[in-house]
Design a protein around this motif. Structure first.
Motif, mmCIF file in Angstrom:
data_model
loop_
_atom_site.group_PDB
_atom_site.id
_atom_site.type_symbol
_atom_site.label_atom_id
_atom_site.label_comp_id
_atom_site.label_asym_id
_atom_site.label_seq_id
_atom_site.Cartn_x
_atom_site.Cartn_y
_atom_site.Cartn_z
ATOM 1 N N TYR A 158 31.478 30.789 44.276
ATOM 2 C CA TYR A 158 31.771 31.740 43.199
ATOM 3 C C TYR A 158 32.816 32.774 43.598
ATOM 4 O O TYR A 158 33.111 33.671 42.823
ATOM 5 N N SER A 159 33.386 32.666 44.794
ATOM 6 C CA SER A 159 34.391 33.639 45.211
ATOM 7 C C SER A 159 35.659 33.561 44.372
ATOM 8 O O SER A 159 36.434 34.506 44.322
ATOM 9 N N LEU A 160 35.875 32.452 43.699
ATOM 10 C CA LEU A 160 37.038 32.321 42.819
ATOM 11 C C LEU A 160 36.983 33.333 41.677
ATOM 12 O O LEU A 160 38.006 33.712 41.125
ATOM 13 N N PHE A 161 35.778 33.761 41.320
ATOM 14 C CA PHE A 161 35.626 34.713 40.220
ATOM 15 C C PHE A 161 35.864 36.157 40.665
ATOM 16 O O PHE A 161 35.893 37.053 39.836
ATOM 17 N N VAL A 208 38.532 37.718 41.743
ATOM 18 C CA VAL A 208 39.742 38.309 41.187
ATOM 19 C C VAL A 208 39.521 38.730 39.738
ATOM 20 O O VAL A 208 40.007 39.766 39.291
ATOM 21 N N TYR A 209 38.744 37.952 38.998
ATOM 22 C CA TYR A 209 38.454 38.308 37.603
ATOM 23 C C TYR A 209 37.536 39.533 37.531
ATOM 24 O O TYR A 209 37.682 40.377 36.646
ATOM 25 N N MET A 210 36.602 39.634 38.466
ATOM 26 C CA MET A 210 35.698 40.788 38.486
ATOM 27 C C MET A 210 36.471 42.069 38.801
ATOM 28 O O MET A 210 36.205 43.120 38.225
ATOM 29 N N VAL A 211 37.435 41.986 39.722
ATOM 30 C CA VAL A 211 38.254 43.154 40.057
ATOM 31 C C VAL A 211 39.045 43.603 38.830
ATOM 32 O O VAL A 211 39.073 44.791 38.495
ATOM 33 N N HIS A 212 39.667 42.672 38.148
ATOM 34 C CA HIS A 212 40.454 43.028 36.963
ATOM 35 C C HIS A 212 39.562 43.579 35.845
ATOM 36 O O HIS A 212 39.943 44.513 35.137
ATOM 37 N N LEU A 213 38.397 42.991 35.673
ATOM 38 C CA LEU A 213 37.463 43.491 34.662
ATOM 39 C C LEU A 213 37.029 44.921 34.978
ATOM 40 O O LEU A 213 36.965 45.766 34.078
#
Length: 171
Positions: free
Chosen positions: A34-37, A39-44
């Motif tokens: 799940y580390s691919l997510f 970058v999306y969590m940081v942007h969110l």
């Protein structure tokens, strides 16, 4: 040897696969699926901070108030304007204290505040960098100073001489 390596893979990786094919054994392990997510969590989270700032700017307010010891206020002055805003409750400064370092710089200053709203009464110790929220309004201890007409007790220490106490009236 293959079983020891397999045990090591199973211990350190969440997903493990083994394939035996004649002369060789193929083992693979995967972790951090799940580390691919990330970058999306940081942007969110950055978007949430921006949205929170906008909401606070549109529907919030920043104000200042100076409360002398023993006094109570229920109105604050909106920052950068002369407009006043009624709080809907009162804030009383029960006591103020300040500690100094040996060189005379302030170490800590704090206010004992009492919030009153109808029958509700709450006593709070307000210090720098320790805000308190009452009825949706956040209070910070940001500064201290002298109010006109107030007086202070002054302690004078001189090497080799007797310690003096005097009262200084602010004008």
């Amino acid at each position: 040897a293959a079983s020891k390596i397999e045990a090591l893979f199973r211990k350190n990786y969440g997903t493990f696969a083994r394939s035996d094919s004649g002369d060789y054994i193929l083992m693979s392990g995967e972790r951090g699926r799940y580390s691919l997510f990330g970058v999306y969590m940081v942007h969110l989270s950055i978007l949430l901070i921006i949205i929170g700032t906008l909401v606070g700017s549109i529907w919030g307010f920043q104000a200042t108030v100076s409360i002398a010891e023993g006094e109570s206020v229920n109105v604050v002055q909106i920052r950068n304007t002369l407009a006043e805003k009624e709080l809907g409750f009162s804030v009383e400064c029960v006591a103020f204290s300040i500690d100094f370092w040996e060189n005379g710089t302030p170490k800590e200053f704090r206010s004992d505040l009492r919030f009153r709203d109808g029958d509700l009464e709450r006593d709070v110790l307000l210090r720098v960098n320790h805000p308190f929220t009452f009825r949706g309004i956040r209070f910070y201890q940001s500064d201290y100073g002298r109010l006109p007409g107030s007086s202070s007790d002054l302690l004078i220490r001189r090497e080799g001489l007797e310690t003096e106490y005097t009262t200084v009236n602010a004008v």
